[in-house]
Design a protein around this motif. Structure first.
Motif, PDB file in Angstrom:
ATOM      1  N   LEU A 325       0.821  -1.209   0.000  1.00 16.41           N
ATOM      2  CA  LEU A 325       0.000   0.000   0.000  1.00 16.41           C
ATOM      3  C   LEU A 325       0.852   1.255   0.000  1.00 16.41           C
ATOM      4  CD1 LEU A 325      -2.954  -0.830   2.411  1.00 16.41           C
ATOM      5  CD2 LEU A 325      -3.063  -0.407  -0.039  1.00 16.41           C
ATOM      6  N   ARG A 326       2.026   1.199   0.608  1.00 14.33           N
ATOM      7  CA  ARG A 326       2.891   2.377   0.646  1.00 14.33           C
ATOM      8  C   ARG A 326       3.364   2.769  -0.752  1.00 14.33           C
ATOM      9  NH1 ARG A 326       5.124  -0.949   4.997  1.00 14.33           N
ATOM     10  NH2 ARG A 326       4.241  -0.213   6.960  1.00 14.33           N
ATOM     11  N   VAL A 327       3.415   1.804  -1.640  1.00 13.49           N
ATOM     12  CA  VAL A 327       3.798   2.075  -3.029  1.00 13.49           C
ATOM     13  C   VAL A 327       2.568   2.329  -3.887  1.00 13.49           C
ATOM     14  CG1 VAL A 327       5.016   1.134  -5.041  1.00 13.49           C
ATOM     15  CG2 VAL A 327       5.834   0.625  -2.733  1.00 13.49           C
ATOM     16  N   ILE A 328       1.448   1.712  -3.535  1.00 14.93           N
ATOM     17  CA  ILE A 328       0.247   1.779  -4.366  1.00 14.93           C
ATOM     18  C   ILE A 328      -0.475   3.117  -4.227  1.00 14.93           C
ATOM     19  CG2 ILE A 328      -2.076   0.813  -4.633  1.00 14.93           C
ATOM     20  CD1 ILE A 328      -0.900  -1.917  -3.931  1.00 14.93           C
ATOM     21  N   ILE A 329      -0.584   3.651  -3.014  1.00 16.68           N
ATOM     22  CA  ILE A 329      -1.438   4.808  -2.763  1.00 16.68           C
ATOM     23  C   ILE A 329      -1.085   6.029  -3.620  1.00 16.68           C
ATOM     24  CG2 ILE A 329      -2.146   6.497  -1.030  1.00 16.68           C
ATOM     25  CD1 ILE A 329      -3.558   3.870  -0.746  1.00 16.68           C
ATOM     26  N   PRO A 330       0.189   6.471  -3.710  1.00  9.11           N
ATOM     27  CA  PRO A 330       0.476   7.694  -4.494  1.00  9.11           C
ATOM     28  C   PRO A 330      -0.008   7.638  -5.942  1.00  9.11           C
ATOM     29  CG  PRO A 330       2.328   7.169  -3.085  1.00  9.11           C
ATOM     30  CD  PRO A 330       1.388   6.003  -2.975  1.00  9.11           C
ATOM     31  N   PRO A 331       0.318   6.600  -6.743  1.00  7.47           N
ATOM     32  CA  PRO A 331      -0.219   6.578  -8.110  1.00  7.47           C
ATOM     33  C   PRO A 331      -1.717   6.305  -8.157  1.00  7.47           C
ATOM     34  CG  PRO A 331       1.039   4.576  -7.680  1.00  7.47           C
ATOM     35  CD  PRO A 331       1.271   5.489  -6.520  1.00  7.47           C
ATOM     36  N   LEU A 332      -2.259   5.704  -7.091  1.00 10.41           N
ATOM     37  CA  LEU A 332      -3.699   5.447  -7.056  1.00 10.41           C
ATOM     38  C   LEU A 332      -4.478   6.755  -7.011  1.00 10.41           C
ATOM     39  CD1 LEU A 332      -5.680   3.039  -6.933  1.00 10.41           C
ATOM     40  CD2 LEU A 332      -5.656   3.267  -4.449  1.00 10.41           C
ATOM     41  N   ILE A 333      -3.911   7.771  -6.373  1.00  9.69           N
ATOM     42  CA  ILE A 333      -4.570   9.081  -6.327  1.00  9.69           C
ATOM     43  C   ILE A 333      -4.796   9.609  -7.737  1.00  9.69           C
ATOM     44  CG2 ILE A 333      -4.364  11.453  -5.493  1.00  9.69           C
ATOM     45  CD1 ILE A 333      -2.597  10.424  -3.239  1.00  9.69           C
ATOM     46  N   SER A 334      -3.780   9.471  -8.580  1.00  8.74           N
ATOM     47  CA  SER A 334      -3.901   9.950  -9.964  1.00  8.74           C
ATOM     48  C   SER A 334      -5.001   9.214 -10.715  1.00  8.74           C
ATOM     49  CB  SER A 334      -2.565   9.789 -10.694  1.00  8.74           C
ATOM     50  OG  SER A 334      -1.554  10.551 -10.072  1.00  8.74           O
ATOM     51  N   GLN A 335      -5.137   7.918 -10.471  1.00  3.67           N
ATOM     52  CA  GLN A 335      -6.185   7.147 -11.147  1.00  3.67           C
ATOM     53  C   GLN A 335      -7.578   7.574 -10.687  1.00  3.67           C
ATOM     54  OE1 GLN A 335      -5.455   5.392 -13.712  1.00  3.67           O
ATOM     55  NE2 GLN A 335      -3.269   5.668 -13.335  1.00  3.67           N
ATOM     56  N   TYR A 336      -7.730   7.884  -9.412  1.00  3.10           N
ATOM     57  CA  TYR A 336      -9.012   8.381  -8.914  1.00  3.10           C
ATOM     58  C   TYR A 336      -9.357   9.730  -9.557  1.00  3.10           C
ATOM     59  CZ  TYR A 336      -9.028   4.792  -5.252  1.00  3.10           C
ATOM     60  OH  TYR A 336      -9.048   3.594  -4.572  1.00  3.10           O
ATOM     61  N   LEU A 337      -8.359  10.587  -9.684  1.00  2.00           N
ATOM     62  CA  LEU A 337      -8.588  11.883 -10.319  1.00  2.00           C
ATOM     63  C   LEU A 337      -8.932  11.707 -11.793  1.00  2.00           C
ATOM     64  CD1 LEU A 337      -5.690  14.007  -8.761  1.00  2.00           C
ATOM     65  CD2 LEU A 337      -8.051  13.808  -7.994  1.00  2.00           C
ATOM     66  N   ASN A 338      -8.252  10.782 -12.470  1.00  2.00           N
ATOM     67  CA  ASN A 338      -8.553  10.525 -13.881  1.00  2.00           C
ATOM     68  C   ASN A 338      -9.971  10.015 -14.057  1.00  2.00           C
ATOM     69  OD1 ASN A 338      -5.998  11.304 -14.687  1.00  2.00           O
ATOM     70  ND2 ASN A 338      -5.171   9.234 -14.626  1.00  2.00           N
ATOM     71  N   LEU A 339     -10.410   9.135 -13.178  1.00  2.00           N
ATOM     72  CA  LEU A 339     -11.767   8.615 -13.277  1.00  2.00           C
ATOM     73  C   LEU A 339     -12.783   9.732 -13.137  1.00  2.00           C
ATOM     74  CD1 LEU A 339     -13.151   5.356 -11.771  1.00  2.00           C
ATOM     75  CD2 LEU A 339     -14.396   7.473 -11.402  1.00  2.00           C
ATOM     76  N   THR A 340     -12.565  10.624 -12.162  1.00  2.00           N
ATOM     77  CA  THR A 340     -13.504  11.725 -11.940  1.00  2.00           C
ATOM     78  C   THR A 340     -13.564  12.649 -13.151  1.00  2.00           C
ATOM     79  OG1 THR A 340     -13.019  11.642  -9.563  1.00  2.00           O
ATOM     80  CG2 THR A 340     -14.099  13.619 -10.405  1.00  2.00           C
ATOM     81  N   LYS A 341     -12.417  12.983 -13.708  1.00  2.00           N
ATOM     82  CA  LYS A 341     -12.396  13.898 -14.857  1.00  2.00           C
ATOM     83  C   LYS A 341     -12.853  13.204 -16.132  1.00  2.00           C
ATOM     84  CE  LYS A 341      -8.153  14.906 -13.771  1.00  2.00           C
ATOM     85  NZ  LYS A 341      -6.780  15.465 -13.744  1.00  2.00           N
ATOM     86  N   ASN A 342     -12.584  11.908 -16.269  1.00  2.00           N
ATOM     87  CA  ASN A 342     -13.037  11.177 -17.458  1.00  2.00           C
ATOM     88  C   ASN A 342     -14.552  11.039 -17.514  1.00  2.00           C
ATOM     89  OD1 ASN A 342     -10.492  10.791 -18.525  1.00  2.00           O
ATOM     90  ND2 ASN A 342     -10.200   8.792 -17.567  1.00  2.00           N
TER      91      ASN A 342
END
Length: 402
Positions: A325-342
């Motif tokens: 999770l310590r590696v997953i969370i930072p890039p996961l934020i970008s994916q959540y933002l992409n989903l919202t904007k997409n």
């Protein structure tokens, strides 16, 4: 070199000219950049004022109080006599619905697909690989068109004459080309007596969670198991359910009457197609993030766990994922933002999200700049809120040096 010789060398060579001094050049470059930005901004503002003067318009958001004079079939209740502000709120709520549901489901899909790609089972691993590569390398808009026109709209009708032809799922839930009709809880007359138990459960759970976190900071280990937080969160509402007379919530089941489903809640085919498309698309990217996080965990961790007799599921749940999770969370934020904007691609299949509703407002009112400022502010607020929450989570799971 002695101080006297250093001073002599400086006098001999002289001071560095200001046009060769890197510190001076940096300051000059910043000043020039600011001047250029201000000049461009001034020109754009003057051009906009000229455009307004030619049309006898003024920059104002007072149009939001005016009657919208158009109807919206998706979202919270809306009438043509409602204001533009109400219409914009409908779009914001619809976008939040898609984003919230999509984030949860995309996380689950990405977690399963990411773990499956690392599976030792050849078939499972290659199915996950095909899914990830296929979805990541095709445009999202094309996928939305395919899901909406070739899948959702090709489903059976809800009812033909006297026979229900929709796909009947447990619940009962009806899946048809009219969308998804499913049961939905409705508050009853005694709900007012029950909601204080919900508030109390939330407060107690937060207090226990804070006490547990402080115990970790003080001693390096939690004061009690996290399970007690979960028990408190669910036990208090359960006690309230038993104490309050009657059922605070009633399950409203959809019933097919005529050609429509009455009762429950019905998700439009546009909402289903958009949510499904965003989940499938973003889930493929999250799967790669999960795979990278798992592979970042040293193999010695899993080998030691196997030597201790842990099962593969226990290793994944107790050893690998908490560290990944310590590696997953930072890039996961970008994916959540992409989903919202997409979700703004919803206009392609006719879903009334924030952008689609705002586009209608723009055409009706003619307020181009004001409406686009509202759109950008709304998406910016959503993105910053998601980033804030996820960054708090990220800080909580990072290793703290003692």
């Amino acid at each position: 070199m002695t101080p006297s010789s250093s001073a002599y060398s400086a006098k001999r060579h002289g001071a560095v000219p200001f046009w060769r001094d890197i510190r001076v050049l940096r300051v000059i470059a910043q000043i020039v950049f600011v001047i250029v930005v201000l000049a461009i901004g001034t020109w754009l503002l003057g051009n906009y004022r000229s455009w307004l003067a030619e049309r006898n318009l003024t920059f104002s958001f007072r149009f939001l109080r005016l009657e919208a004079s158009f109807d919206l079939a998706e979202g919270i209740p809306f009438k043509p006599t409602d204001s533009y502000a109400r219409a914009f709120l409908v779009g914001v709520v619809n976008t939040l619905r898609v984003a919230s549901v999509g984030i949860v489901l995309a996380t689950l899909v990405g977690l399963v697909a990411g773990v499956a790609r690392l599976s030792r089972n050849w078939l499972v691993s290659h199915i996950a690989s095909v899914y990830i590569e296929l979805i990541r390398n095709t445009p999202l808009l094309v996928q939305l068109f395919f899901l909406y026109f070739a899948v959702i709209l090709k489903l059976p009708r809800l009812k033909t004459q006297d026979e229900i032809t929709a796909v009947i799922l447990p619940g009962p839930t009806y899946l048809s080309n009219r969308g998804l009709a499913m049961p939905w809880p409705r508050p009853s007359e005694t709900f007012g007596w029950w909601w204080p138990f919900l508030i109390a459960a939330l407060v107690v759970a937060v207090v226990l969670w804070v006490l547990r976190a402080r115990g970790v900071q003080r001693t390096g280990r939690p004061s009690f198991n996290f399970l007690w937080v979960v028990i408190a969160f669910f036990a208090i509402p359960a006690i309230g359910w038993l104490v309050v007379p009657g059922n605070p919530l009633v399950l409203d089941v959809p019933i097919i009457k005529g050609l429509k489903a009455r009762g429950g809640t019905t998700l439009s085919p546009e909402f289903v197609a958009l949510t499904l498309g965003l989940v499938v698309y973003t889930g493929a990217f999250i799967a790669e993030v999960v795979r990278a996080g798992i592979m970042a965990v040293p193999k010695g961790q899993t080998e030691a766990a196997r030597a201790q007799g842990f099962t593969e599921m226990q290793i994944l749940r107790l050893i690998v994922l908490p560290q990944a999770l310590r590696v997953i969370i930072p890039p996961l934020i970008s994916q959540y933002l992409n989903l919202t904007k997409n979700s703004s691609l919803a206009i392609g299949i006719g879903f009334l999200d924030l952008y689609a509703v705002s586009n209608t407002m723009l055409n009706q009112s003619g307020r181009v700049v004001e409406v686009f400022l509202m759109i950008m502010t709304a998406y910016l607020s959503m993105s910053l809120s998601i980033s804030l929450v996820m960054n708090i989570v990220n800080r909580r799971i990072q290793i703290v040096e003692r």
